[in-house]
Motif scaffolding. Structure first.
Motif, PDB file in Angstrom:
ATOM      1  N   CYS A 176       0.936  -1.224   0.043  1.00 38.96           N
ATOM      2  CA  CYS A 176       0.045   0.267  -0.089  1.00 38.96           C
ATOM      3  C   CYS A 176       0.891   1.256   0.032  1.00 38.96           C
ATOM      4  CB  CYS A 176      -0.852   0.113   0.968  1.00 38.96           C
ATOM      5  SG  CYS A 176      -2.412  -0.957   1.102  1.00 38.96           S
ATOM      6  N   GLU A 177       0.481   2.447  -0.893  1.00 36.28           N
ATOM      7  CA  GLU A 177       1.232   3.474  -0.460  1.00 36.28           C
ATOM      8  C   GLU A 177      -0.086   4.589  -0.321  1.00 36.28           C
ATOM      9  OE1 GLU A 177       3.505   4.707  -4.185  1.00 36.28           O
ATOM     10  OE2 GLU A 177       4.789   3.000  -3.967  1.00 36.28           O
ATOM     11  N   ILE A 178       0.213   5.406   0.584  1.00 34.47           N
ATOM     12  CA  ILE A 178      -0.882   6.434   1.035  1.00 34.47           C
ATOM     13  C   ILE A 178      -0.426   7.590   0.993  1.00 34.47           C
ATOM     14  CG2 ILE A 178      -2.375   7.033   3.133  1.00 34.47           C
ATOM     15  CD1 ILE A 178      -2.261   4.284   4.143  1.00 34.47           C
ATOM     16  N   GLY A 179      -1.178   8.490   0.258  1.00 34.65           N
ATOM     17  CA  GLY A 179      -0.807  10.044   0.272  1.00 34.65           C
ATOM     18  C   GLY A 179      -1.760  10.811   0.166  1.00 34.65           C
ATOM     19  N   PRO A 180      -1.531  12.235   0.383  1.00 37.02           N
ATOM     20  CA  PRO A 180      -2.622  13.194   0.533  1.00 37.02           C
ATOM     21  C   PRO A 180      -3.736  13.494  -0.890  1.00 37.02           C
ATOM     22  CG  PRO A 180      -0.636  14.297   0.025  1.00 37.02           C
ATOM     23  CD  PRO A 180      -0.235  13.149   0.219  1.00 37.02           C
ATOM     24  N   ALA A 181      -4.839  13.684  -0.620  1.00 44.56           N
ATOM     25  CA  ALA A 181      -5.801  13.626  -1.655  1.00 44.56           C
ATOM     26  C   ALA A 181      -6.712  15.082  -1.288  1.00 44.56           C
ATOM     27  CB  ALA A 181      -6.344  12.502  -2.151  1.00 44.56           C
ATOM     28  N   GLN A 182      -7.480  15.321  -2.362  1.00 45.49           N
ATOM     29  CA  GLN A 182      -8.378  16.362  -1.994  1.00 45.49           C
ATOM     30  C   GLN A 182      -9.358  15.944  -1.189  1.00 45.49           C
ATOM     31  OE1 GLN A 182     -10.722  17.579  -5.616  1.00 45.49           O
ATOM     32  NE2 GLN A 182     -11.305  19.594  -4.545  1.00 45.49           N
ATOM     33  N   LEU A 185      -7.537  11.083   1.469  1.00 42.04           N
ATOM     34  CA  LEU A 185      -6.357  10.501   1.403  1.00 42.04           C
ATOM     35  C   LEU A 185      -6.317   9.925   0.054  1.00 42.04           C
ATOM     36  CD1 LEU A 185      -5.491   8.784   4.774  1.00 42.04           C
ATOM     37  CD2 LEU A 185      -4.347  10.833   3.769  1.00 42.04           C
ATOM     38  N   GLY A 186      -5.436   9.597  -0.610  1.00 41.36           N
ATOM     39  CA  GLY A 186      -5.180   8.750  -1.785  1.00 41.36           C
ATOM     40  C   GLY A 186      -4.482   7.324  -1.403  1.00 41.36           C
ATOM     41  N   TRP A 212     -15.665   6.639   3.533  1.00 42.58           N
ATOM     42  CA  TRP A 212     -16.156   6.826   2.236  1.00 42.58           C
ATOM     43  C   TRP A 212     -14.810   6.362   1.274  1.00 42.58           C
ATOM     44  CZ3 TRP A 212     -14.619   9.528  -2.284  1.00 42.58           C
ATOM     45  CH2 TRP A 212     -15.683   9.201  -3.221  1.00 42.58           C
ATOM     46  N   VAL A 213     -15.120   5.454   0.505  1.00 44.12           N
ATOM     47  CA  VAL A 213     -14.106   4.644  -0.359  1.00 44.12           C
ATOM     48  C   VAL A 213     -14.593   4.978  -1.940  1.00 44.12           C
ATOM     49  CG1 VAL A 213     -12.532   3.060  -1.038  1.00 44.12           C
ATOM     50  CG2 VAL A 213     -13.349   3.276   1.404  1.00 44.12           C
ATOM     51  N   ALA A 214     -13.899   5.694  -2.698  1.00 45.00           N
ATOM     52  CA  ALA A 214     -14.294   5.748  -4.116  1.00 45.00           C
ATOM     53  C   ALA A 214     -14.203   4.472  -4.904  1.00 45.00           C
ATOM     54  CB  ALA A 214     -13.446   6.833  -4.789  1.00 45.00           C
ATOM     55  N   ASP A 215     -14.817   4.144  -5.947  1.00 46.74           N
ATOM     56  CA  ASP A 215     -14.754   3.053  -6.786  1.00 46.74           C
ATOM     57  C   ASP A 215     -13.354   2.986  -7.168  1.00 46.74           C
ATOM     58  OD1 ASP A 215     -17.262   2.014  -6.405  1.00 46.74           O
ATOM     59  OD2 ASP A 215     -18.024   2.968  -7.950  1.00 46.74           O
ATOM     60  N   PRO A 216     -12.420   2.035  -7.067  1.00 46.04           N
ATOM     61  CA  PRO A 216     -11.211   2.047  -7.452  1.00 46.04           C
ATOM     62  C   PRO A 216     -10.805   2.030  -9.195  1.00 46.04           C
ATOM     63  CG  PRO A 216     -11.419   0.563  -5.758  1.00 46.04           C
ATOM     64  CD  PRO A 216     -12.515   0.886  -6.116  1.00 46.04           C
ATOM     65  N   GLU A 217      -9.826   2.921  -9.579  1.00 49.46           N
ATOM     66  CA  GLU A 217      -9.363   2.497 -10.892  1.00 49.46           C
ATOM     67  C   GLU A 217      -8.190   1.303 -10.855  1.00 49.46           C
ATOM     68  OE1 GLU A 217      -7.820   6.209 -12.209  1.00 49.46           O
ATOM     69  OE2 GLU A 217      -9.640   7.233 -12.192  1.00 49.46           O
ATOM     70  N   THR A 218      -8.501   0.482 -11.920  1.00 48.78           N
ATOM     71  CA  THR A 218      -7.860  -0.794 -11.436  1.00 48.78           C
ATOM     72  C   THR A 218      -6.969  -1.258 -12.835  1.00 48.78           C
ATOM     73  OG1 THR A 218      -9.330  -1.679  -9.868  1.00 48.78           O
ATOM     74  CG2 THR A 218      -7.829  -3.295 -10.913  1.00 48.78           C
ATOM     75  N   THR A 229      -7.571   4.530  -5.345  1.00 53.71           N
ATOM     76  CA  THR A 229      -8.718   4.966  -4.927  1.00 53.71           C
ATOM     77  C   THR A 229      -8.451   6.360  -3.972  1.00 53.71           C
ATOM     78  OG1 THR A 229     -10.883   4.486  -3.827  1.00 53.71           O
ATOM     79  CG2 THR A 229      -8.819   3.588  -2.705  1.00 53.71           C
ATOM     80  N   ARG A 230      -9.825   6.863  -3.621  1.00 54.49           N
ATOM     81  CA  ARG A 230      -9.598   7.969  -2.674  1.00 54.49           C
ATOM     82  C   ARG A 230     -10.629   7.809  -1.653  1.00 54.49           C
ATOM     83  NH1 ARG A 230     -12.699  11.486  -4.468  1.00 54.49           N
ATOM     84  NH2 ARG A 230     -13.418  10.617  -6.304  1.00 54.49           N
TER      85      ARG A 230
END
Length: 263
Positions: A176-182, A185-186, A212-218, A229-230
């Protein structure tokens, strides 16, 4: 979560009154059998009219999440619902995850007294969708006999259709990689999954119901299946993400896979 659900319902293709579509789904309980440790295996069976579908535990932004109320049951301490591998649907550019035709959801029941019969009563709130989407409330009841010892092949078949675990699917690493998002988190998850084709869809869940987890791009990148995802918290803009509490489900590929946690 109520605010989020209300906003999601407004984005569905079309909502209708449930009374206009009575009979589109039928629910029943399979009474199942008593286990040696005193637990009981039963199942909730949902049968849908042609063209209709219902939703998985995490339905996607275009779906209605199911809920279960078993409080009116007798001789019951707890219910664990198992979810057979679902399908992914696209409608009006939005993704949903669920089942068509019929689905059997195995129920493992923890009883107060494993030597006595149990009375299982459930109030089931689900969404069903075709050209319109609508909520449905269903009630089911059954007596679960203590003397029942013969497995029901319908429940056994549903258990056999659960997603594979990571080890059984040959997964060797999950990073996993986690970073800031609007506004949150991303999250990027890279999985070493043998046989990944790039046609997979993924669903990412966390234990915290306020996330809340957005539908991922895979996609497949450098031989790994990558899901991006966001995530945002519905009540707290500053939050910590417990990666060990993540469940990622891979659908639409060679085999369905459920992965818990990541490095």
């Amino acid at each position: 979560m109520k605010t989020l659900l209300a906003s999601l319902l407004l984005t569905l293709p079309s909502l209708a009154q449930a009374g206009d579509y009575d009979g589109m789904v039928r629910a029943s309980l399979l009474p199942g059998w008593r286990l040696p440790n005193g637990d009981h295996m039963a199942a909730l069976r949902l049968e849908l009219a042609d063209g209709w579908k219902t939703y998985w535990r995490t339905p996607g932004d275009a779906g209605i999440p199911p809920s279960f109320d078993w409080r009116a049951s007798g001789n019951l301490e707890g219910v664990f619902v198992s979810w057979p591998s679902p399908d992914v649907f696209w409608q009006s550019g939005m993704r949903s995850v669920g089942y068509k035709h019929e689905v059997t959801l195995p129920l493992r029941l923890r009883l107060r007294d494993g030597h006595r019969d149990a009375e299982l009563h459930g109030v089931i709130d689900i969404g069903i969708c075709k050209d319109v989407c609508l909520p449905q409330r269903l009630e089911v009841s059954a007596t679960l006999p203590a003397s029942g010892a013969k497995p029901d092949p319908r429940i056994a078949a549903a258990m056999a259709d659960l997603p594979y675990g990571a080890e059984d699917a040959g997964v060797t690493s999950v990073d996993c990689e986690i970073g800031p998002a609007q506004r949150g988190l991303g999250l990027s998850v890279a999985i070493d999954l043998p046989g990944a084709t790039g046609q997979e869809e993924t669903v990412i869940e966390f234990r915290d119901p306020e996330l809340w987890v957005a539908d991922p791009e895979t996609s497949v990148r450098n031989g790994q299946l990558v899901a991006k995802t966001r995530i945002r918290h519905m009540a707290n803009p500053a939050f910590a993400l417990d990666r060990s509490a993540m469940t990622l489900t891979v659908l639409g590929g060679r085999i369905p896979v459920e992965i818990r946690g990541c490095d």
